[in-house]
Structures are given as C-alpha cells and as structure tokens.
Scaffold this active site. Structure first.
Site, PDB file in Angstrom:
ATOM      1  N   ASP A   1      -2.910   5.482  -3.190  1.00 39.35           N
ATOM      2  CA  ASP A   1      -3.326   6.445  -2.169  1.00 39.35           C
ATOM      3  C   ASP A   1      -2.193   7.407  -1.855  1.00 39.35           C
ATOM      4  O   ASP A   1      -2.401   8.409  -1.171  1.00 39.35           O
ATOM      5  CB  ASP A   1      -3.724   5.715  -0.875  1.00 39.35           C
ATOM      6  CG  ASP A   1      -5.181   5.288  -0.901  1.00 39.35           C
ATOM      7  OD1 ASP A   1      -5.917   5.757  -1.788  1.00 39.35           O
ATOM      8  OD2 ASP A   1      -5.578   4.481  -0.048  1.00 39.35           O
TER       9      ASP A   1
ATOM     10  N   CYS B   1     -10.596   1.541  -8.068  1.00 40.32           N
ATOM     11  CA  CYS B   1      -9.728   1.894  -6.951  1.00 40.32           C
ATOM     12  C   CYS B   1      -9.772   0.716  -5.988  1.00 40.32           C
ATOM     13  O   CYS B   1     -10.796   0.044  -5.870  1.00 40.32           O
ATOM     14  CB  CYS B   1     -10.274   3.158  -6.279  1.00 40.32           C
ATOM     15  SG  CYS B   1      -9.411   3.647  -4.783  1.00 40.32           S
TER      16      CYS B   1
ATOM     17  N   ASP C   1     -16.238  11.850  -2.038  1.00 37.02           N
ATOM     18  CA  ASP C   1     -15.637  10.567  -1.652  1.00 37.02           C
ATOM     19  C   ASP C   1     -16.406   9.947  -0.485  1.00 37.02           C
ATOM     20  O   ASP C   1     -17.564  10.305  -0.208  1.00 37.02           O
ATOM     21  CB  ASP C   1     -14.144  10.797  -1.336  1.00 37.02           C
ATOM     22  CG  ASP C   1     -13.284   9.584  -1.639  1.00 37.02           C
ATOM     23  OD1 ASP C   1     -13.268   8.660  -0.800  1.00 37.02           O
ATOM     24  OD2 ASP C   1     -12.638   9.542  -2.712  1.00 37.02           O
TER      25      ASP C   1
ATOM     26  N   ASP D   1     -14.469   1.712  -5.155  1.00 40.74           N
ATOM     27  CA  ASP D   1     -13.362   1.350  -4.274  1.00 40.74           C
ATOM     28  C   ASP D   1     -13.488  -0.097  -3.792  1.00 40.74           C
ATOM     29  O   ASP D   1     -14.556  -0.721  -3.901  1.00 40.74           O
ATOM     30  CB  ASP D   1     -13.372   2.313  -3.075  1.00 40.74           C
ATOM     31  CG  ASP D   1     -11.979   2.607  -2.565  1.00 40.74           C
ATOM     32  OD1 ASP D   1     -11.087   1.781  -2.771  1.00 40.74           O
ATOM     33  OD2 ASP D   1     -11.795   3.674  -1.934  1.00 40.74           O
ATOM     34  N   MET D   2     -12.427  -0.630  -3.230  1.00 40.68           N
ATOM     35  CA  MET D   2     -12.413  -1.995  -2.671  1.00 40.68           C
ATOM     36  C   MET D   2     -11.259  -2.020  -1.683  1.00 40.68           C
ATOM     37  O   MET D   2     -10.105  -2.094  -2.072  1.00 40.68           O
ATOM     38  CB  MET D   2     -12.172  -2.987  -3.818  1.00 40.68           C
ATOM     39  CG  MET D   2     -12.476  -4.437  -3.548  1.00 40.68           C
ATOM     40  SD  MET D   2     -11.108  -5.306  -2.761  1.00 40.68           S
ATOM     41  CE  MET D   2     -11.726  -6.962  -2.774  1.00 40.68           C
TER      42      MET D   2
ATOM     43  N   ARG E   1     -10.103  -2.956   8.028  1.00 37.36           N
ATOM     44  CA  ARG E   1     -10.672  -1.612   8.172  1.00 37.36           C
ATOM     45  C   ARG E   1     -12.108  -1.683   8.725  1.00 37.36           C
ATOM     46  O   ARG E   1     -12.986  -0.951   8.289  1.00 37.36           O
ATOM     47  CB  ARG E   1     -10.691  -0.940   6.797  1.00 37.36           C
ATOM     48  CG  ARG E   1     -10.517   0.547   6.829  1.00 37.36           C
ATOM     49  CD  ARG E   1     -10.808   1.107   5.437  1.00 37.36           C
ATOM     50  NE  ARG E   1     -10.538   2.524   5.386  1.00 37.36           N
ATOM     51  CZ  ARG E   1     -10.990   3.325   4.438  1.00 37.36           C
ATOM     52  NH1 ARG E   1     -11.718   2.851   3.454  1.00 37.36           N
ATOM     53  NH2 ARG E   1     -10.701   4.580   4.450  1.00 37.36           N
TER      54      ARG E   1
ATOM     55  N   TRP F   1       0.843  -1.191   0.000  1.00 38.88           N
ATOM     56  CA  TRP F   1       0.000   0.000   0.000  1.00 38.88           C
ATOM     57  C   TRP F   1       0.888   1.254   0.000  1.00 38.88           C
ATOM     58  O   TRP F   1       1.872   1.321   0.724  1.00 38.88           O
ATOM     59  CB  TRP F   1      -0.911  -0.006   1.237  1.00 38.88           C
ATOM     60  CG  TRP F   1      -1.732   1.245   1.331  1.00 38.88           C
ATOM     61  CD1 TRP F   1      -2.882   1.514   0.655  1.00 38.88           C
ATOM     62  CD2 TRP F   1      -1.437   2.409   2.102  1.00 38.88           C
ATOM     63  NE1 TRP F   1      -3.325   2.773   0.959  1.00 38.88           N
ATOM     64  CE2 TRP F   1      -2.452   3.351   1.851  1.00 38.88           C
ATOM     65  CE3 TRP F   1      -0.399   2.755   2.966  1.00 38.88           C
ATOM     66  CZ2 TRP F   1      -2.473   4.605   2.435  1.00 38.88           C
ATOM     67  CZ3 TRP F   1      -0.417   4.014   3.558  1.00 38.88           C
ATOM     68  CH2 TRP F   1      -1.454   4.922   3.294  1.00 38.88           C
TER      69      TRP F   1
HETATM   70  C1  GLA Z   1      -9.471   4.244  -0.130  1.00 38.29           C
HETATM   71  C2  GLA Z   1      -9.202   5.037  -1.396  1.00 38.29           C
HETATM   72  C3  GLA Z   1      -9.102   6.511  -1.044  1.00 38.29           C
HETATM   73  C4  GLA Z   1     -10.384   6.964  -0.399  1.00 38.29           C
HETATM   74  C5  GLA Z   1     -10.681   6.101   0.818  1.00 38.29           C
HETATM   75  C6  GLA Z   1     -12.046   6.384   1.369  1.00 38.29           C
HETATM   76  O1  GLA Z   1      -8.376   4.270   0.721  1.00 38.29           O
HETATM   77  O2  GLA Z   1      -8.065   4.578  -2.028  1.00 38.29           O
HETATM   78  O3  GLA Z   1      -8.827   7.263  -2.204  1.00 38.29           O
HETATM   79  O4  GLA Z   1     -11.431   6.877  -1.329  1.00 38.29           O
HETATM   80  O5  GLA Z   1     -10.629   4.717   0.513  1.00 38.29           O
HETATM   81  O6  GLA Z   1     -12.328   5.600   2.460  1.00 38.29           O
END
Ligand code: GLA
Length: 746
Positions: free
Chosen positions: A549, A527, A367, A479-480, A444, A200
C-alpha cells in the site's frame, strides 16, 4: 537431468547440469541426507558422506553400536522421540497418546514430468521432458501411516520442488500435528539466514543474521503469509553477495500459516524446515484418508544472489504463474483508490477515466466502495452488487461506458470478508470464523468468512460469477484486509478444529480456481492490505500482486528490492501516485516515481486531472515509454546492482534475453554537496558488443557509446547526477533518479 537409484549402496542421486541431491537408506531403514549443492559426478557409493561418530550423551539405535545416532545423523524426513532431539519434520498423535513415529523406506517410483497437487498451487511442467519426479514411499511400521516424499528435478535450473503426501494405511485414527513440506539437513552452519520482514507499508525488507546454535525462524500464524515475514528465506555463505558465492533459497508455495526455520545442532549441522506452521495445525486422518502438504521449492547457486533470484524468477514466471496473462505484457492501469477513496460517484469516476485515456492508460480499475451500502469501512463487505446511488447503471453500465472510451475495465473485490452491517451477515451470522460464546475481534471493522465451508465459498462464487458475466470486466483486484482471529469453524467437529486455518486457504484456492477457469481472460491481481499475501501460492492464480500500500517511491525502492529476491518483476504491482505521498507525506519528483514503477506492472494511482499540463505531458511521455519498454522490464533478466539497504543509491537493471537491449535504473535518496565521484557497474551484458546509451530523466538525451566490457568492468559514470553541475541544478534534488537505456550497435 537424471534420477538414479543404486541398488547396492541404496543411494539416490538426483542431478542435472547444475545441482546434485543425494540421499541414502540408512541402516535403520530411515532416509539419510548426504548432499545438496553444486553438481558432482555420479558414482556408485557416496557413503563416505555419512558422518556418524560415537558421541557421549547421544541416544543410539543399535545394541552393538555407539556411532549410529539420530541425534547427529543428517536425515531426510525426521520424527521426534527416538533419538533425534532437533525439531522434527513430522509428528503424529496416535490413539494411545504416543507421538513417537519412525518412517522407514519401503520403495520408490520415478515418474516423467510432475504430477499435480490436488487442490493446491504448485510448479508444473508443460511437457514431461521438462522434469522427473522421484516419489519415495516411507511407512511408520506401527501405525502404517505412509509418507510419500516427492522430489521434482527440473531439467533446466538449479532447482528442486518438494512435497509430501500422507496416507493413513492403518486401522486407527491419527492426527498429523507437524507435517513439513521440506527438511534439509546441511553438514555445517557457516551460513547467514536471510529473511524478508517488515510490517504494513514496509514489507519484505532485507534482514541478514548469522546462524548460531539453536533455532532461528520466521513464520506466520495470522492466516495469511503476512506483511511481517515472507515464506521465502535464503541461507547464504557469509562472503556471498549479489555476484558471487554460495546460497540456498527456499520458497513455500502457500498463502497461509507457515514456518521457515534453521536449527544449528551442537555438532555444527544445520536443519532447515519449511512447511505449514505446526502451531495451530492438527489434521485428523481417518483410516484410508490422505493429506497433501503444500510444495516447497529449493534452489541453489554458487554464483551469488542475483543468480539465485533469477532461478526463482524464471521458474515462477513460466512454471508457477499460469494462464492467458502469464507471458503477456501487462496493461497500464489507473486505480481510483488514492484519488477518491470511497468518496465517488459515476461522474467522478468517468472524469478520472477520461483523462487517463487521453494520457494513454489502457485499463481503469474501480477500487473499494462500489457495492452494497459501502459508505465507509463499517458496511457493505459481503454484498457484491453495485450501489445504485453511486452507480445508477450498475457495474454493467459503468464498464460499458469505460469500454466505449476505448479502455478496459477492472474491479476490486474482497471476497473473503464481511461487515456486520451487510445483508450477507444479517442472513448468515454464523458464516464467520468465530468461537460460539466468545467475542470476535474485528480488523478494519470486518470479519472473516468461514471459507472452510463449501456453502460459503459457493455463495461468494455465485455473486462474483453473476457480476463478471453481466459486465465487461478484464481485471480483478482480489483484496484481503485483515488477519484471522478466533479461527474456529462451528461447522467442524471438535477434533477437526486444528484443520480450519488450512481448510480456509483451500477454500480461497478453490474460489480462485473456479473463477480463473470460468473467466480465463481476466487478469487477477492479488492483494492483502498491500503485500500481506505476496507469496508463491498466490502467483499460481494471480500472475501479479499489489506489492505494498506504500506508493512512496523512496519506500518502494526498498520494498521492490526486497521482493525481487524471490519474485519476478512481472509480478510486482507498482503505481505512480500523488506527491506529497499519502503514506509518508514525502514529496518525490514525478520522474522518480515513474522510474521506480517501471520495474513492475506499472500504472497510476491518482486523478491525473489534478496534475499541471506540464505534468500531464510528462505522464503521456511515461506511458509512451513504458509501452515501448514493458516487455523488457517485465520479461527481461533482472539484476540488483546497488542496494537501498546498504547506502544512498539503488541500482537495478533488466537485460533482454539476447543481451542486445537493457535498461539500468539509478536512484539516489538524498542529495548532498560536493559529492564523491560515483560509478555503477552494470551486469548481464555481452562484453563483446558495443552499446549506444541514452540517459532518461524527464526527457532522453544521448549519453555515449561503450563496450559491454567497459560498462560491466569499469562501470557507468553517474557522477554527473551527483555534482549539481548539470544544467538547471537538477543534480541537487533529493530522490533523484535516471534510467540508462542501452541498445547494441547493429
Ligand atoms: C487495501 C488495499 C488498497 C485498497 C484498499 C481498499 O488496503 O491494499 O490498495 O484497495 O484496501 O479498501
């Protein structure tokens, strides 16, 4: 481009103007591999390429012969247990417990164009004349399991797409426990294994190691392609570099567990395998059932790694990515994540959007944090309706207000996940992947929905479809944010649990397919905690992906450099964020943050209200610049000139198709006193043209007029930026950068 079969020598030759791929039916009926590489002239018989000497200790197939041994013959789709001791491409568990199989040639078809892969992402043709596909039919004589090996040869480009479709043509229940998409037996092992690995916030760092006897591999068993390794590897000759030398690239068009492996045998050959990771895979095939492997793409160059990358860029940009946004310049966006995290209300969001609009931003992206009881990481995932405390008029109201400002509106989703503290989980606690009676690990504080179940995917589709239909939404960030654990689906019987990882990804692809079909004008950006699903499979549905990120410009040079070996500039989500950076604490100049982000889709990830007036003026100027140049950045030919993995300087370049326009980016990590003279040799220009060059730091100034030949062979002098002698001492900064803008004289 031609695919020919020679009846007498039972040989297939697939060739276009750049590559040849040659295979033959072996004496035992199995398929042998003869050649893959630079195009060679066609002839009737290539059997001299079939090397097979008597070897002590080798197991032999024929009573009368000590030379024919699968131990060292180069094969096309080998299985284990009848003399080949290398890792197999296929393994089948049968009712009697045997795992031994032998796939022999039964026939073939040659098709114009390229058939679709059912339910899976894949490269495609728009016109049958663009490619031909050879389908080889092999069969295991005992179980009657059929394997159809597909080879698509494109008319343009040194590239082949491969996949395998199985059909259980017998009467017994079979289990596929290994089903690779591609096997390639190469005649020697004088190769470097090049992989793109990290974690990461430091994804896809370039790693190179020499091949040695034994197995070297990368892969994922996390349920997504992962931050750790990318489903893309290169074998390059040890002397090959960006501009010369031979290399083979392999990309897997898939987003789940994968294996990319090279095995050097004791007689010096190399077997490359690419496919779904056989650990954790077991697919049950009832009589009459089929299984389609994902696609693997194989490319070749004898002109260095830039040329190899350009082959992937052009195929993936034009014939893997799809839809409305494929060929369109991408909107310059602002995302509120690093500006607010989950701490926002409508007023705050509108304040960020207003300033962004004033600076020229085209798309506002909301977001994480807008839905359910999403106060923090512990709650809300799965409840895809607006949180009315934060957004009193819902997404519909907010998107309308942003639209009235003259900006498009985009929204974040994490469709595959659920928190325990959510209405969805309270209603369907059994909808997560879990093993009954065992605890489930969280990531998370969230759990993974069982996307192998259609009713789960249908439910999420319903929630997303409703919001997308009611509000004015032009963009989705999908996202994931965790890896999969306890990969077990209570909805499947015991003997199908080995299918869950793959069925999960098929569910993800199904949801993507339904949403992109229903909302063809929405721009999807994939993402996965940054770049954990930056893979060719995702590109089929989402033409761009959040690269990492990590938005620190210095880190981004490495990440985007590594990513560029396979993926086009137009696919790399890249934003300017605040300084000091949130991931590294590092301070970098605003112009360097922008210069790195231009080599991508470009946007901002901060509240522009927090910048000084002078900085806001810079931002306006950056946006004006990107609007003028984004076609060139996103759709030009990309070159790596200097590597951040090799030294203090990174050099990138994009060149227009007619070679009349180009931008070269020069980035230096650390400043130092009394530096050596430096030059950067450019690439891809027309040596006969004369270019006017402008240098851009915060502002632009003329740099000179040079021939394309001078710029490529003598190089661009960059010493002025290293000496500290430039007015204002600007040359002494750490994390300094320049863009050189080239325009050919009329
Ligand atoms: C992930 C994405 C980020 C953001 C967060 C939100 O980490 O990569 O860009 O969207 O989730 O929780």
């Amino acid at each position: 481009m031609r695919i020919v079969f020679k009846e007498d020598s039972q040989t297939f030759h697939l060739y276009n103007d750049q590559i040849s791929y040659i295979m033959t039916v072996l004496r035992d009926g199995q398929m042998g591999q003869l050649y893959f590489g630079k195009r060679i002239r066609d002839r009737e018989d290539f059997s001299w390429l079939l090397e097979s000497l008597p070897r002590p200790m080798s197991s032999c197939t024929f009573e009368d012969n000590k030379a024919f041994s699968l131990d060292h013959l180069k094969q096309e789709y080998p299985s284990y247990g009848t003399g080949d001791y290398r890792m197999p491409a296929v393994e089948v568990l049968q009712e009697n417990g045997s795992r031994i199989s032998r796939f022999v040639y039964r026939g073939h078809r040659i098709l114009e164009g390229k058939p679709k892969l059912e339910g899976l992402p894949a490269t495609y043709t728009e016109d049958d004349g663009e490619a031909q596909t050879l389908v080889l039919t092999l069969e295991d004589e005992v179980t009657h399991l059929v394997a159809e090996l597909s080879y698509t040869l494109f008319a343009k480009g040194a590239v082949l797409a491969r996949s395998v479709r199985f059909l259980n043509g017998g009467g017994e229940v079979l289990h596929l426990t290994t089903a690779m998409s591609l096997c390639l037996d190469l005649p020697d092992h004088n190769w470097d294994f090049v992989q793109f690995s990290g974690a990461w916030a430091r994804e896809r760092h370039l790693k190179v190691r020499r091949l040695e006897e034994g197995i070297q591999s990368v892969g994922s068993r996390r349920g997504h392609s992962s931050h750790e390794h990318n489903p893309f590897v290169i074998l390059k000759r040890p002397g090959a570099d960006e501009f010369q030398g031979e290399a083979v690239g392999l990309a897997f068009v898939y987003s789940g567990n994968f294996l990319a492996q090279a095995e050097v045998g004791s007689h010096g050959t190399t077997r490359v395998l690419m496919g779904i990771h056989p650990d954790s895979f077991d697919w049950k095939l009832e009589p009459g059932e089929t299984f389609q492997t994902p696609e693997a793409v194989l490319a070749y160059t004898d002109r260095g790694l830039n040329a190899l990358s350009q082959t992937f860029h052009s195929l993936f940009r034009k014939r893997l990515a799809r839809g409305y946004w494929r060929d369109r310049e991408r909107p310059i966006l602002i995302n509120n994540w690093e500006a607010t995290y989950m701490d926002f209300d409508e007023e705050k969001i509108l304040g960020i959007a207003r300033k962004a609009k004033e600076c020229g931003v085209e798309l506002f992206v909301l977001d994480d944090g807008w839905f359910g009881e999403r106060c923090c990481e512990h709650a809300g995932l799965g409840d895809w309706t607006a949180n009315r405390d934060r957004l009193p008029d819902g997404i519909e109201g907010l998107s309308r207000r942003i639209g009235e400002m003259g900006m498009k509106f985009g929204l974040w989703f994490e469709p595959e996940m659920v928190n325990r503290d959510s209405d969805l989980f309270r209603a369907h606690p059994d909808w997560i992947l879990h093993v009954p009676g065992r605890p489930s690990a969280h990531g998370r504080f969230q759990y993974v929905l069982d996307f192998s179940r259609k009713e789960v995917v249908d439910c999420i589709y319903g929630m997303m479809e409703k919001i997308l239909s009611e509000a004015e939404i032009s963009y989705i960030k999908w996202d994931m944010n965790r890896s999969i654990t306890e990969c077990y689906s209570p909805a499947l019987p015991a003997d199908r649990q080995g299918e869950v990882f793959h069925r999960y990804i098929l569910g993800v692809y199904d949801l993507y397919e339904r949403l992109t079909e229903k909302f063809p004008h929405i721009l999807f950006e994939s993402c996965a905690s940054g770049g954990a699903r930056f893979d060719p499979g995702m590109l089929y549905y989402a033409p761009q992906a959040w690269t990492s990120d990590d938005t620190d410009a210095a880190e981004r040079l490495k990440i985007q450099h590594g990513t560029s070996y396979c993926y086009p500039v137009s696919s790399m989500g890249s934003h300017v964020s605040t300084s000091p950076n949130h991931q590294t604490g590092r301070a970098t100049p605003l112009h360097t943050r922008a210069n790195a982000a231009y080599f991508g889709t470009f946007g901002y990830e901060l509240d522009l209200n927090t910048l000084t007036e002078e900085e806001q003026a810079q931002v306006k100027e950056q946006i004006r610049f990107m609007k003028a140049y984004r076609r060139l950045f996103q759709f030009g030919t990309f070159y790596r000139l200097e590597s951040p993995f090799a030294g203090n300087v990174t050099g990138w370049m994009v060149v227009s198709e007619d070679r009349r326009e180009a931008v070269a980016g020069w980035f230096r990590m650390l400043a130092g006193p009394n530096q050596p003279y430096t030059r950067m040799r450019l690439a891809g220009l027309d040596p006969d043209l004369v270019y006017n060059v402008t240098v851009r730091r915060v502002t632009e100034r003329p740099f000179g007029q040079f021939g394309g030949d001078e710029l490529m062979y003598a190089g661009l002098v960059t010493s002025d930026a290293t000496s500290g002698e430039v007015p204002g001492g600007e040359g002494l900064l750490d994390f300094e950068s320049r863009l050189f803008l080239l325009k050919a004289e009329e």
